[in-house]
Scaffold this active site. Sequence first.
Site, PDB file in Angstrom:
ATOM      1  N   ARG A 170     -19.739  -6.227  32.152  1.00  0.00           N
ATOM      2  CA  ARG A 170     -20.350  -5.032  32.746  1.00  0.00           C
ATOM      3  C   ARG A 170     -20.361  -5.193  34.243  1.00  0.00           C
ATOM      4  O   ARG A 170     -20.506  -6.303  34.757  1.00  0.00           O
ATOM      5  CB  ARG A 170     -21.816  -4.912  32.324  1.00  0.00           C
ATOM      6  CG  ARG A 170     -22.072  -4.514  30.945  1.00  0.00           C
ATOM      7  CD  ARG A 170     -23.581  -4.428  30.756  1.00  0.00           C
ATOM      8  NE  ARG A 170     -24.047  -3.070  30.953  1.00  0.00           N
ATOM      9  CZ  ARG A 170     -23.859  -2.099  30.072  1.00  0.00           C
ATOM     10  NH1 ARG A 170     -23.237  -2.320  28.953  1.00  0.00           N
ATOM     11  NH2 ARG A 170     -24.307  -0.889  30.308  1.00  0.00           N
ATOM     12  N   LYS A 225     -28.151   3.884  31.502  1.00  0.00           N
ATOM     13  CA  LYS A 225     -28.525   5.284  31.345  1.00  0.00           C
ATOM     14  C   LYS A 225     -30.007   5.438  31.023  1.00  0.00           C
ATOM     15  O   LYS A 225     -30.652   6.378  31.459  1.00  0.00           O
ATOM     16  CB  LYS A 225     -27.666   5.924  30.250  1.00  0.00           C
ATOM     17  CG  LYS A 225     -26.271   6.243  30.722  1.00  0.00           C
ATOM     18  CD  LYS A 225     -25.436   6.845  29.612  1.00  0.00           C
ATOM     19  CE  LYS A 225     -25.044   5.799  28.619  1.00  0.00           C
ATOM     20  NZ  LYS A 225     -24.101   6.261  27.608  1.00  0.00           N
ATOM     21  N   GLU A 275     -21.297   7.397  24.970  1.00  0.00           N
ATOM     22  CA  GLU A 275     -22.313   8.064  24.146  1.00  0.00           C
ATOM     23  C   GLU A 275     -22.874   9.176  25.026  1.00  0.00           C
ATOM     24  O   GLU A 275     -23.304   8.899  26.145  1.00  0.00           O
ATOM     25  CB  GLU A 275     -23.456   7.106  23.828  1.00  0.00           C
ATOM     26  CG  GLU A 275     -23.142   6.066  22.802  1.00  0.00           C
ATOM     27  CD  GLU A 275     -24.297   5.075  22.702  1.00  0.00           C
ATOM     28  OE1 GLU A 275     -25.312   5.388  22.057  1.00  0.00           O
ATOM     29  OE2 GLU A 275     -24.185   3.992  23.285  1.00  0.00           O
TER      30      GLU A 275
HETATM   31  P1  ATP Z   1     -25.776   2.200  29.466  1.00  0.00           P
HETATM   32  O1  ATP Z   1     -26.231   0.800  29.266  1.00  0.00           O
HETATM   33  O2  ATP Z   1     -25.726   2.648  30.857  1.00  0.00           O
HETATM   34  O3  ATP Z   1     -26.491   3.169  28.585  1.00  0.00           O
HETATM   35  P2  ATP Z   1     -23.669   2.190  27.604  1.00  0.00           P
HETATM   36  O4  ATP Z   1     -22.846   0.982  27.436  1.00  0.00           O
HETATM   37  O5  ATP Z   1     -24.653   2.493  26.558  1.00  0.00           O
HETATM   38  O6  ATP Z   1     -24.253   2.179  29.042  1.00  0.00           O
HETATM   39  P3  ATP Z   1     -21.656   4.035  26.870  1.00  0.00           P
HETATM   40  O7  ATP Z   1     -21.707   5.498  27.004  1.00  0.00           O
HETATM   41  O8  ATP Z   1     -21.735   3.458  25.518  1.00  0.00           O
HETATM   42  O9  ATP Z   1     -22.785   3.463  27.796  1.00  0.00           O
HETATM   43  O10 ATP Z   1     -20.405   3.456  27.655  1.00  0.00           O
HETATM   44  C1  ATP Z   1     -19.105   3.933  27.559  1.00  0.00           C
HETATM   45  C2  ATP Z   1     -18.179   2.827  27.935  1.00  0.00           C
HETATM   46  O11 ATP Z   1     -18.444   2.364  29.257  1.00  0.00           O
HETATM   47  C3  ATP Z   1     -18.348   1.635  27.014  1.00  0.00           C
HETATM   48  O12 ATP Z   1     -17.076   1.126  26.667  1.00  0.00           O
HETATM   49  C4  ATP Z   1     -19.118   0.656  27.864  1.00  0.00           C
HETATM   50  O13 ATP Z   1     -18.829  -0.650  27.463  1.00  0.00           O
HETATM   51  C5  ATP Z   1     -18.646   0.973  29.275  1.00  0.00           C
HETATM   52  N1  ATP Z   1     -19.661   0.631  30.266  1.00  0.00           N
HETATM   53  C6  ATP Z   1     -20.953   0.991  30.251  1.00  0.00           C
HETATM   54  N2  ATP Z   1     -21.614   0.462  31.286  1.00  0.00           N
HETATM   55  C7  ATP Z   1     -20.708  -0.258  31.999  1.00  0.00           C
HETATM   56  C8  ATP Z   1     -20.776  -1.057  33.177  1.00  0.00           C
HETATM   57  N3  ATP Z   1     -21.912  -1.213  33.854  1.00  0.00           N
HETATM   58  N4  ATP Z   1     -19.647  -1.648  33.605  1.00  0.00           N
HETATM   59  C9  ATP Z   1     -18.496  -1.475  32.946  1.00  0.00           C
HETATM   60  N5  ATP Z   1     -18.364  -0.750  31.833  1.00  0.00           N
HETATM   61  C10 ATP Z   1     -19.453  -0.135  31.345  1.00  0.00           C
HETATM   62 MG    MG Z   2     -23.895   2.127  24.615  1.00  0.00          MG
END
Ligand code: ATP
Ligand code: MG
Length: 561
Positions: free
Chosen positions: A262, A272, A35
Amino acid sequence: MAEEVKSLNFIEHIIEEDLRGGFDKNNLRFRFPPEPNGYLHIGHASSICLNFGLGLDYQSPVNLRFDDTNPEKEEREFVDAIKRDVEWLGFEWDKECYASDYFQQLYDWAVILIKQGKAYVDSQDAATIAQQKGTPTTPGSDSPFRNRSVEENLELFEKMKNGEFQAGEHVLRAKIDMAHQNMLMRDPIMYRIMHKEHHRTGNDWCIYPMYDWTHGESDYIEQVSHSFCTLEFAMHRELYDWFLDQVYDTNKVRPKQREFARRNLSHTVVSKRKLLRLVQEGVVTGWDDPRMPTISGLRRRGYTPESIRNFADTIGIAKRENLIDVSLLEFCAREHLNKIAPRVMAVLDPIKVVITNYPEGQIEELEAENNPEEDPLTYRKVPFSREIYIEREDFREEANRKFFRLKLGGEVRLKNAYIIKAESVVKDEDGHITEVHCTYDPLSRSGSGTPESTRKVKGTLHWVSVAKAVPVEVRLYDRLFSVAEPEEDKEKDFMDFINPESLKVTTAYAEPSLKNAQPEERYQFQRLGYFCVDRDSTEEKIVFNKTVGLRDSWAKIENKS
Ligand code: ATP
Ligand code: MG
């Protein structure tokens, strides 16, 4: 460790099993779906390495897809930063995709769902809807609008799209089951009204699809075969399946979603939303502050893409969440930097040494090896003179026999140069040492071929010539948080654990070969650590970020256990 490396296979196992079951290898397709609401962090690196790594293993395309469904939080800046970071990590995507490119398709499908009686417009406010959701142990209750006629739903939905309502007046909901065991299946919202400009679709839309409605359908539109995401989406899988069932064409590839844990890193936060707070509240200078666990922060700090990829490979993919010690990441950086970083000399906290028997005004250009790991070896010149700087902590007036550095009456070798002996000190009125007076052995120069040139003394010190030294700014970093798990204490805000001393700025004196060092160049300052030239450097002053020290604290931790 071993268990973690093995568990990398659990994702590959799934693919292998599908291939054995007759899935056409040519239909394999993966994606990384961020995102664009912040910069990528080290957790994302795991997901990037997983998806793009599979693409390389199977020679399959990998899309970079922006799940840009929320114009309130998304920006062009983030899209650009994400692309830059994925590229820098060394990966190439097949297609650059945007969920926003599918807004029309999603809308058309929503209309079909309405026609089939599987979606309806609800005209209650968010709080009421939330309240009717029930709890995990009690069923929810139906909205009074749940049984609106198809015609009325179609008309309202179209008016929503045409901008005839204010935000919050209506939403479109899937009509599934308000008593479903999985709360996410209790008539989830598919569309909300938002009179916001979108970074790509501008003002074309004032209704925006929810992430849950969009994500799985986007995978399907792109014909992604395996959709890997983190564990928090496990419960969403049932809903994505339901949405897919409504549109699925059996001649097409049906994306298979599987979840992995994660990755969390000690002494920092990887979310983020939390990183955004650090930026907005000025705790750091920006998303790429070298203390940030963002890809761009790590890059600026001096990490190499290789070291980050190696870190991701080493920790692998797991089924359960755990905390990875940041020292493992540092270990990976050190391991790669050791191979590639030229060795140079710089003094961080100088004390002046005067070599009393060395001719005044004389400058000798001595030969210095650039990197012992290199083959063939290369050399540079370092100037030697009567006055040099050494580290203040490398000299003591008196010390016991275990102190192998310089003490009065004792000898040390100056790296790439001569053996010196400390004879006396000069002090100011307060008793602080201002100069150390030494003599040198003219026959002892390294590489000169004399018997003295290989004479063994216990200590070797780095140094720079006072006359030729280049003053540089050095930024020394410590952990951004003073505890390993700043998010652990739910009573407290993670911001309470900020380490107030995470940045120290000092002036160091570097050998003149660094005069023209360019941003992103990485060096080993001998005996001190790895340093990377910062983009804040100017013609007048070079700025270095300390990447990591030389000491391998990870190996020590490993040995202890
Ligand atoms: P955040 O919680 O940091 O906002 P998010 O999951 O909302 O992270 P996205 O932009 O949706 O961030 O993530 C893109 C991809 O990266 C998704 O498939 C998500 O599952 C993966 N991802 C995000 N954070 C992690 C993490 N800490 N470890 C492994 N994969 C991750
Ligand atoms: Mg997300």
